[in-house]
Write a protein that holds these residues in place. Structure first.
Motif, PDB file in Angstrom:
ATOM      1  N   PHE A 115      37.485  76.277  47.399  1.00 36.25           N
ATOM      2  CA  PHE A 115      36.857  75.387  46.304  1.00 36.25           C
ATOM      3  C   PHE A 115      35.374  74.722  47.325  1.00 36.25           C
ATOM      4  O   PHE A 115      34.291  74.951  46.494  1.00 36.25           O
ATOM      5  N   GLN A 116      35.658  74.199  48.255  1.00 35.21           N
ATOM      6  CA  GLN A 116      34.553  73.637  48.759  1.00 35.21           C
ATOM      7  C   GLN A 116      33.142  74.621  49.114  1.00 35.21           C
ATOM      8  O   GLN A 116      32.453  74.158  48.846  1.00 35.21           O
ATOM      9  N   ILE A 117      33.569  75.734  49.445  1.00 39.33           N
ATOM     10  CA  ILE A 117      32.434  76.774  49.980  1.00 39.33           C
ATOM     11  C   ILE A 117      32.115  77.288  48.593  1.00 39.33           C
ATOM     12  O   ILE A 117      30.609  77.494  48.580  1.00 39.33           O
ATOM     13  N   LEU A 118      32.904  77.746  47.777  1.00 39.20           N
ATOM     14  CA  LEU A 118      32.254  78.255  46.441  1.00 39.20           C
ATOM     15  C   LEU A 118      31.540  77.103  45.720  1.00 39.20           C
ATOM     16  O   LEU A 118      30.208  77.366  45.191  1.00 39.20           O
ATOM     17  N   SER A 119      31.577  75.861  45.925  1.00 35.70           N
ATOM     18  CA  SER A 119      30.821  74.699  45.388  1.00 35.70           C
ATOM     19  C   SER A 119      29.609  74.569  45.912  1.00 35.70           C
ATOM     20  O   SER A 119      28.655  74.307  45.480  1.00 35.70           O
ATOM     21  N   TRP A 172      37.039  74.257  37.085  1.00 38.24           N
ATOM     22  CA  TRP A 172      37.979  73.159  37.492  1.00 38.24           C
ATOM     23  C   TRP A 172      38.832  73.249  38.702  1.00 38.24           C
ATOM     24  O   TRP A 172      38.890  74.130  39.065  1.00 38.24           O
ATOM     25  N   PHE A 173      38.921  72.086  39.318  1.00 39.91           N
ATOM     26  CA  PHE A 173      40.016  72.020  40.570  1.00 39.91           C
ATOM     27  C   PHE A 173      40.861  70.900  40.619  1.00 39.91           C
ATOM     28  O   PHE A 173      40.349  69.776  40.231  1.00 39.91           O
ATOM     29  N   VAL A 222      45.193  74.142  41.887  1.00 45.12           N
ATOM     30  CA  VAL A 222      44.754  74.988  40.982  1.00 45.12           C
ATOM     31  C   VAL A 222      43.171  74.981  40.936  1.00 45.12           C
ATOM     32  O   VAL A 222      42.555  74.167  41.105  1.00 45.12           O
ATOM     33  N   MET A 223      42.470  76.276  40.855  1.00 43.29           N
ATOM     34  CA  MET A 223      41.157  76.412  40.858  1.00 43.29           C
ATOM     35  C   MET A 223      40.955  77.418  39.887  1.00 43.29           C
ATOM     36  O   MET A 223      41.413  78.191  39.767  1.00 43.29           O
TER      37      MET A 223
END
Length: 119
Positions: free
Chosen positions: A58-62, A74-75, A83-84
């Motif tokens: 999630f951190q990388i994709l963001s 949403w995360f 969940v992501m």
């Protein structure tokens, strides 16, 4: 295999519709935004995973989303899972591999390597 209530909405607006795949990280599902009818990908990981990965993903994709990288919608926590929810871009590599009887041509392999390593 993760156990969950498929009827309970995720993040108050996402609903799981079918399974797309699984791996050591958890499971990936196709879902729908119940407010907009947008089709999404939903990744679930047990909160008790020995080597949790989804928060890091999630951190990388963001940080890099856009230009072929799925947008994260949403995360958070849902039931006992992390969940992501993200944009569903199309087939994953395994699905494409299965479409061609599990034999990529050399040109395809070189193009994949170029995209994964150099772009």
């Amino acid at each position: 295999m993760l156990q969950f209530d498929q009827e309970k909405p995720i993040g108050n607006q996402y609903k799981i519709t079918s399974k797309l795949g699984s791996g050591s990280f958890g499971e990936v599902f196709k879902g729908v935004n119940t407010e907009t009818n947008e089709i999404v990908a939903i990744k679930l990981e047990s909160q008790e995973a020995q080597m949790p990965q989804i928060k890091h993903e999630f951190q990388i994709l963001s940080a890099i989303q856009g230009n072929g990288i799925p947008k994260v919608h949403w995360f958070g926590q849902w039931e006992d899972k992390t969940v992501m929810v993200m944009e569903l871009l199309g087939y994953n590599l395994e699905q494409l591999f299965n479409l061609v009887n599990r034999r990529f041509e050399l040109k395809t392999m070189l193009m994949l390597i170029d995209q994964m390593v150099f772009q």
